[in-house]
Scaffold this motif. Structure first.
Motif, mmCIF file in Angstrom:
data_model
loop_
_atom_site.group_PDB
_atom_site.id
_atom_site.type_symbol
_atom_site.label_atom_id
_atom_site.label_comp_id
_atom_site.label_asym_id
_atom_site.label_seq_id
_atom_site.Cartn_x
_atom_site.Cartn_y
_atom_site.Cartn_z
ATOM 1 N N GLY A 26 0.949 -1.255 0.061
ATOM 2 C CA GLY A 26 0.140 -0.014 0.013
ATOM 3 C C GLY A 26 1.011 1.152 -0.063
ATOM 4 O O GLY A 26 0.468 2.246 -0.672
ATOM 5 N N GLU A 27 1.951 1.158 0.564
ATOM 6 C CA GLU A 27 2.883 2.353 0.881
ATOM 7 C C GLU A 27 3.366 2.882 -0.658
ATOM 8 O O GLU A 27 3.503 4.017 -1.329
ATOM 9 N N LEU A 28 4.003 1.578 -1.348
ATOM 10 C CA LEU A 28 4.502 1.731 -2.470
ATOM 11 C C LEU A 28 3.225 2.562 -3.648
ATOM 12 O O LEU A 28 3.681 3.190 -4.442
ATOM 13 N N TYR A 29 2.166 1.742 -3.563
ATOM 14 C CA TYR A 29 1.049 2.098 -4.149
ATOM 15 C C TYR A 29 0.854 3.612 -4.242
ATOM 16 O O TYR A 29 0.648 4.569 -5.237
ATOM 17 N N LEU B 273 0.957 9.666 -5.696
ATOM 18 C CA LEU B 273 1.523 10.958 -5.200
ATOM 19 C C LEU B 273 2.231 11.460 -6.205
ATOM 20 O O LEU B 273 2.353 12.610 -6.458
ATOM 21 N N ASP B 274 3.346 10.675 -6.745
ATOM 22 C CA ASP B 274 4.354 11.197 -7.593
ATOM 23 C C ASP B 274 3.955 11.598 -8.575
ATOM 24 O O ASP B 274 4.369 12.438 -9.412
ATOM 25 N N ILE C 211 -0.032 11.107 6.419
ATOM 26 C CA ILE C 211 -0.770 9.974 5.876
ATOM 27 C C ILE C 211 -0.444 8.640 6.400
ATOM 28 O O ILE C 211 0.733 8.288 6.164
ATOM 29 N N GLU C 212 -1.385 7.802 7.273
ATOM 30 C CA GLU C 212 -0.942 6.590 7.753
ATOM 31 C C GLU C 212 -1.691 5.642 6.719
ATOM 32 O O GLU C 212 -2.673 5.656 6.338
ATOM 33 N N VAL C 213 -0.687 4.425 6.200
ATOM 34 C CA VAL C 213 -1.084 3.558 5.491
ATOM 35 C C VAL C 213 -1.438 2.143 6.056
ATOM 36 O O VAL C 213 -0.515 1.896 6.879
ATOM 37 N N LYS C 214 -2.770 1.788 5.670
ATOM 38 C CA LYS C 214 -2.979 0.430 6.395
ATOM 39 C C LYS C 214 -3.221 -0.779 5.301
ATOM 40 O O LYS C 214 -4.186 -0.514 4.430
ATOM 41 N N ASP C 215 -2.737 -1.753 5.172
ATOM 42 C CA ASP C 215 -2.915 -2.662 4.173
ATOM 43 C C ASP C 215 -3.926 -3.862 4.832
ATOM 44 O O ASP C 215 -3.922 -5.188 4.498
ATOM 45 N N TYR D 16 -5.190 5.923 4.855
ATOM 46 C CA TYR D 16 -5.367 5.318 3.517
ATOM 47 C C TYR D 16 -5.400 3.738 3.704
ATOM 48 O O TYR D 16 -4.597 3.179 4.103
ATOM 49 N N PHE D 17 -6.351 3.211 3.201
ATOM 50 C CA PHE D 17 -6.605 1.928 3.457
ATOM 51 C C PHE D 17 -6.505 1.424 2.050
ATOM 52 O O PHE D 17 -7.566 1.296 1.305
ATOM 53 N N HIS D 18 -5.429 0.430 1.721
ATOM 54 C CA HIS D 18 -5.241 0.012 0.599
ATOM 55 C C HIS D 18 -5.902 -0.923 0.031
ATOM 56 O O HIS D 18 -6.161 -1.109 -1.007
#
Length: 719
Positions: free
Chosen positions: A21-24, A29-30, A64-68, A133-135
């Motif tokens: 999820g972090e990479l996605y 964003l990029d 932003i906290e990312v959760k898979d 963000y919930f991937h």
């Protein structure tokens, strides 16, 4: 394309691989954001580990906290923590609470002056926004779990609206994400007047610390013994026992740099005293080596554990009757359930980011359980673990083994030379040990002539020592007269003066007296009276302003000012000066006249206002004074301690506890009466205070008859 820090290529080569999820999210964003947006992945935040921070100069910051998480596997408990359905005993902290804790820490701990700005103007809290963000979930699934079940809860819905954005994978499109950025003013037609360039630069320095270069260091001469400790790569575990002023922190800093160079790893430096962070950082900066600051985490134990609880998603829960407990019982609860609970961290050991090097300063302040948690849970395999301390500064009455500190490292390396204080203060420390510590600790002999010293510290002065006994302790006027007269008569710069005491209540009163009498600023490690009043006014502002407050705003002609904060700041100053005037009379009449005029009223009108609303204002002070703002005051004190610097150009005022580990050229030590919480360690506290001085020590006995003869006899021996 956005500005990624570090670059996407470097993210892929990190030791700890990014989650899917972090990479996605990073790729999205990029692609969607232009180069004015800085995207920080797992940024350095001195122990905190948020996933992604977006910053745009002139606009603001978003965490932003990312959760898979697969949301089908979880349900929420009554605190909205995530409970695994198949194993109800397994609970994770709410991602909302987790990301908001990162935000709070930016204000309360990390960014200098940001908390003070928030207290003065609550709108500054909007500089930083938060999102989760919930991937593996879409927006409907998020609503189903986290929003719809609480649709009748108006406060919760309002809280979400103003404080957090919940992002599903289907929201990662240009339209939806732009709506979020516009709602949080990261995209706007005009820049933010709150997110000024100086605050932006503070964030930038913190999120991406610069490389330290050799030229920024100093030429430091070490003794042979010190060099052995600094460059020792054979002993992975060491305990360094040093007399006061033996250079323990200087050695720790040099060892930290050399250990990083040896391991190319991350270094964790722990203290007990919060204020030592900047002192240690300054000592590391003095080392003439090149190294990246982002590899060094410097924290006190409790803040470190707090950050790890949040990083690991461990919920911090208190019993329903918690607010009814005494402060002692509250501390005991947290100590047993979290700070000394090794089992709690062993259960999450696989999720812990470990450190290649761990150094602990002031080890005598540490409980044995803390040492075991740090070593067994946070130290990498074959990592370096080094402890530094002096048992005679055991001001928290921790367990000793014989006459020494009890640690989880075998053996000890001793440093016996004192390089800090001039000779009179060294002599006083030795006599103090012989008279008061003789049956408790081994006595040092750091004044003996050392033939193996390989360098000259340039300390050939005798220093000065003075003892003043006051019998009248009804007010702080005599304290101010002594301290200010000494500073003026001896032409001592404010930057070289430190005033230490035991109780914040006395020091806070002295601070206000000093500032308004001398027209000088001070640097304190505690809240001012103005800050306490300001927080109280903030609260009643949100809860229907009473008539007396409306009339107070009218009095200073701020009724048409859209910034109510300006009125509250001015009223806080007038409240503080009024307190001084009420207690000390004509000494502060001129100040009351001056500030009344400055704030567009008169002393006569202000006094009439206070008389008219005496009962209501007294109730306000009772309801929102220090006794009712415990958590806020703790937050302010931590913030002040973290951002304490010796070279502030002003007089420093602190408790002995908060100043432990520091040193000052000229020190005024206020000796108060014992009180219950310091009965067991009063001797150690007094010794610690005495040994904070490098050259000039003035002890002012403020009504402690029990120690009058003891100190007078000791000082007579030295004089």
């Amino acid at each position: 394309m956005a500005t990624l820090i570090p670059s996407y290529e470097k993210v892929l080569t990190m030791k700890v691989k990014p989650e899917e999820g972090e990479l996605y999210l990073l790729k999205f964003l990029d692609k969607e954001l232009d180069s004015s947006f800085e995207i920080y992945f797992n940024p350095y935040m001195n122990g905190d580990r948020p996933d992604i921070v977006i910053m745009r100069k002139g606009y603001g910051v978003m965490i932003i906290e990312v959760k898979d998480y697969n949301l089908d596997l979880y349900e929420l408990d009554d605190r909205k923590n995530f409970v695994v359905k198949s194993n109800k005993a397994k609970t994770y902290k709410s991602p909302i609470s987790q990301v908001l804790k990162y935000k709070d820490n930016l204000y309360e701990l990390h960014i200098d002056k940001l908390l003070e700005k928030k207290i003065k103007d609550i709108r500054n809290f909007n500089i930083v926004t938060s999102a989760v963000y919930f991937h593996k979930a879409n927006s409907e699934k998020i609503k189903e779990l986290m929003i719809n079940p609480f649709e009748e809860n108006f406060n919760y819905q309002k809280f979400l609206k103003y404080n957090i954005d919940l992002i599903g994978r289907d929201n990662l499109n240009e339209l939806d994400f732009n709506k979020i950025l516009k709602k949080r003013y990261l995209k706007s037609d005009r820049t933010s007047f709150l997110f000024t360039d100086d605050i932006y630069e503070s964030f930038k320095r913190f999120l991406k610390p610069p490389i330290h270069i050799k030229e920024q260091g100093k030429e430091i001469k070490y003794s042979k013994k010190q060099m052995e400790i600094i460059y020792d790569s054979t002993r992975k575990e060491q305990r360094i026992k040093g007399v006061v002023g033996s250079g323990k922190t200087t050695i720790l800093a040099a060892r930290a740099v050399q250990a990083h160079k040896r391991t190319n790893g991350n270094v964790l430096i722990l203290t007990f005293n919060i204020t030592l962070r900047n002192y240690i950082k300054d000592k590391i900066s003095d080392v003439r080596e090149e190294f990246p600051w982002e590899n060094f985490v410097i924290l006190n134990y409790h803040l470190f554990i707090n950050s790890q609880l949040n990083n690991l998603g461990i919920p911090v829960e208190v019993p329903k009757d918690f607010n009814e407990l005494s402060d002692v019982d509250k501390d005991a609860f947290f100590e047993n359930k979290y700070y000394s609970n090794k089992k709690l961290f062993l259960e999450r050991k696989d999720d812990i980011k470990t450190y290649d090097v761990i150094l602990i300063d002031e080890i005598q302040d540490y409980k044995r359980a803390w040492m075991e948690i740090v070593k067994e849970c946070f130290l990498s395999e074959n990592g370096e673990y080094v402890l530094f301390g002096d048992v005679k500064q055991n001001i928290y009455n921790n367990t000793t083994d014989g006459k020494d500190v009890s640690t989880n490292v075998r053996g000890v390396t001793e440093l016996k030379n004192c390089f800090r204080s001039d000779f009179k203060i060294k002599d006083l420390a030795i006599h103090y040990q012989r008279d008061i510590f003789k049956d408790k600790y081994e006595i040092d002999n750091f004044n003996a002539k050392q033939n193996n010293l390989e360098f000259d510290f340039g300390r050939n002065q005798q220093g000065t020592l003075n003892y003043i006994h006051l019998t009248n302790t009804d007010n702080v006027t005599s304290l101010y007269t002594i301290i200010h007269a000494n500073a003026i008569n001896k032409d001592i710069p404010p930057n070289d003066i430190t005033i230490l005491g035991h109780s914040i209540s006395l020091l806070k009163k002295f601070d206000a007296y000093y500032r308004y009498s001398s027209n000088e600023k001070t640097n304190t490690m505690f809240e001012t009276f103005e800050m306490v009043y300001r927080m109280g006014l903030n609260y009643i502002k949100k809860n229907n302003q009473p008539t007396w407050l409306k009339d107070g705003i009218l009095l200073i002609k701020r009724q048409n000012d859209y910034k109510a904060d300006n009125a509250f700041n001015q009223l806080s100053v007038l409240f503080t000066i009024y307190d001084l005037y009420k207690e000390y009379g004509d000494k502060f009449k001129d100040k009351l006249d001056y500030y009344s005029t400055k704030f567009k009223t008169t002393t006569k009108d202000y006094l009439a206002f206070r008389e008219k609303y005496e009962s209501e204002i007294n109730d306000f002070i009772k309801d929102f004074g220090p006794k009712r703002q415990t958590s806020n005051l703790k937050m302010i004190r931590n913030n002040k301690k973290i951002h304490f610097y010796m070279n502030s150009g002003t007089v420093k005022i602190s408790t002995v506890h908060s100043f432990k580990g520091w040193e000052s050229e000229t020190l005024f030590l206020i000796l108060e009466k014992k009180y219950s919480q310091m009965q067991m360690t009063f001797d150690e506290i007094l010794y610690t205070g005495i040994t904070r001085s490098r050259a000039n020590l003035i002890i002012i006995n403020f009504g402690n008859e029990e120690y009058h003869s003891k100190l007078k006899n000791l000082i007579d021996k030295v004089k």
